[in-house]
Design a protein around this motif. Sequence first.
Motif, PDB file in Angstrom:
ATOM      1  N   GLU A   3      21.610  34.324 -23.067  1.00 54.86           N
ATOM      2  CA  GLU A   3      22.065  35.351 -24.124  1.00 54.86           C
ATOM      3  C   GLU A   3      20.936  35.410 -25.178  1.00 54.86           C
ATOM      4  O   GLU A   3      20.040  34.542 -25.515  1.00 54.86           O
ATOM      5  N   ALA A   5      19.616  36.404 -29.067  1.00 54.02           N
ATOM      6  CA  ALA A   5      19.790  36.097 -30.544  1.00 54.02           C
ATOM      7  C   ALA A   5      19.302  37.247 -31.355  1.00 54.02           C
ATOM      8  O   ALA A   5      19.642  38.304 -31.784  1.00 54.02           O
ATOM      9  N   LYS A  34      19.818  32.798 -27.942  1.00 57.93           N
ATOM     10  CA  LYS A  34      20.325  32.024 -28.843  1.00 57.93           C
ATOM     11  C   LYS A  34      20.225  30.511 -28.757  1.00 57.93           C
ATOM     12  O   LYS A  34      20.158  30.017 -27.713  1.00 57.93           O
ATOM     13  N   GLU A  69      21.877  40.094 -31.728  1.00 59.76           N
ATOM     14  CA  GLU A  69      22.972  39.820 -30.669  1.00 59.76           C
ATOM     15  C   GLU A  69      23.308  41.394 -30.266  1.00 59.76           C
ATOM     16  O   GLU A  69      24.638  41.358 -30.163  1.00 59.76           O
ATOM     17  N   LYS A 159      23.645  33.180 -38.135  1.00 62.36           N
ATOM     18  CA  LYS A 159      23.449  33.187 -36.655  1.00 62.36           C
ATOM     19  C   LYS A 159      21.927  32.834 -36.450  1.00 62.36           C
ATOM     20  O   LYS A 159      21.669  32.416 -35.239  1.00 62.36           O
ATOM     21  N   VAL A 160      21.170  33.305 -37.370  1.00 55.10           N
ATOM     22  CA  VAL A 160      19.606  32.972 -37.222  1.00 55.10           C
ATOM     23  C   VAL A 160      19.274  32.145 -38.552  1.00 55.10           C
ATOM     24  O   VAL A 160      19.690  32.848 -39.728  1.00 55.10           O
ATOM     25  N   THR A 192      20.165  29.626 -34.187  1.00 59.28           N
ATOM     26  CA  THR A 192      19.012  30.015 -33.570  1.00 59.28           C
ATOM     27  C   THR A 192      17.698  29.608 -34.882  1.00 59.28           C
ATOM     28  O   THR A 192      18.153  30.230 -35.922  1.00 59.28           O
TER      29      THR A 192
END
Length: 351
Positions: A3, A5, A34, A69, A159-160, A192
């Motif tokens: 996946e 990121a 990710k 994403e 998410k990051v 990430t």
Amino acid sequence: MSETAVEVRSVSKHFGQGDHTIRALDDVSVTIGKGEFFTLLGPSGCGKTTLLRLIAGFESPTSGAIHLEGQDITDLPPNKRPVNTVFQSYALFPHLTVAQNVGFGLEMLGRPKAEVKATAERMLALVKLEALAGRKVSQLSGGQQQRVALARALAPQPKVLLLDEPLSALDLKLRKEMQIELKRLQHETGITFIFVTHDQEEALTMSDRIAVMSTGHIRQIGAPREIYTRPTSRFVADFIGETNFLTVEARGGAADLGAGTRIETAKTGRVTLAVRPEHVRLTPAGAAGALPATVTNAVYFGTDMHVYLTLQDGTEVVARQQTQADPSAEPAPGQTVGVTFAPGAVQLLED
């Protein structure tokens, strides 16, 4: 990587206009998976921090797009992006306690007080500072302040997480400790991490993959071992670790260095070969297949020593070898020795 990121698509960033235009980034593309610890590595001015700022939203690209994403975030303001940034200066609030600093971002997002408190406690436990929750940050060491800054950035569960040379202000011993801690945090959270540094040791120690940058371009992307053992260009070989460069003539489908080293190549004429100092072997003078060399210096580093050599054609070579129990057995300046190379260690560089 199953996946994605972050995906940077043909991004350029120019500052200034006309003859004064500076191309900080020039058609850069990279895909980051990710849960990956991905490092942007390069010298000052190579574009690594500019790329990080574009992902964070602090700068807008001149051209190209950035996806997170699968969502195009190129035009989203920083506060609308599910990312967080840890800077060189930790930017902590001196009038707040450690726990209040960690919970500050959550409060700004309007989270309930109970959630803010619970999350702050959980993040401080993650960075092993729960016992210092009530202290003011001015009472903390540099390493502890770094951990508070990390806890604050992780609290909203981005998410990051973007890290712009966050270890540069720490002393050497603490920096090495934090390298291990950062990798642990990334592994435990699964977030990430995109890490910017000019320090090759930091990159090799922590990264899943490294992008080596110079003059606004990515020169090579790969795992630390791949980047170190199989650099694709002279720049990467020279920037990552120490490297010996040897120029030889290629003819008849091969470059023959001597010392039993022959590398097949379609190139003809002068080519550049690279070999790391730890793969240079010293033999007695006159040994079969060895290149004659003269020792010019030997520098003691404790566990190992660097032996500086000059080959017959004037090429300077460095060999790294373990320190001998008997100092008299070590090479001495002026001594004539033979030089060979570990099998498979010499590499033909593309440029």
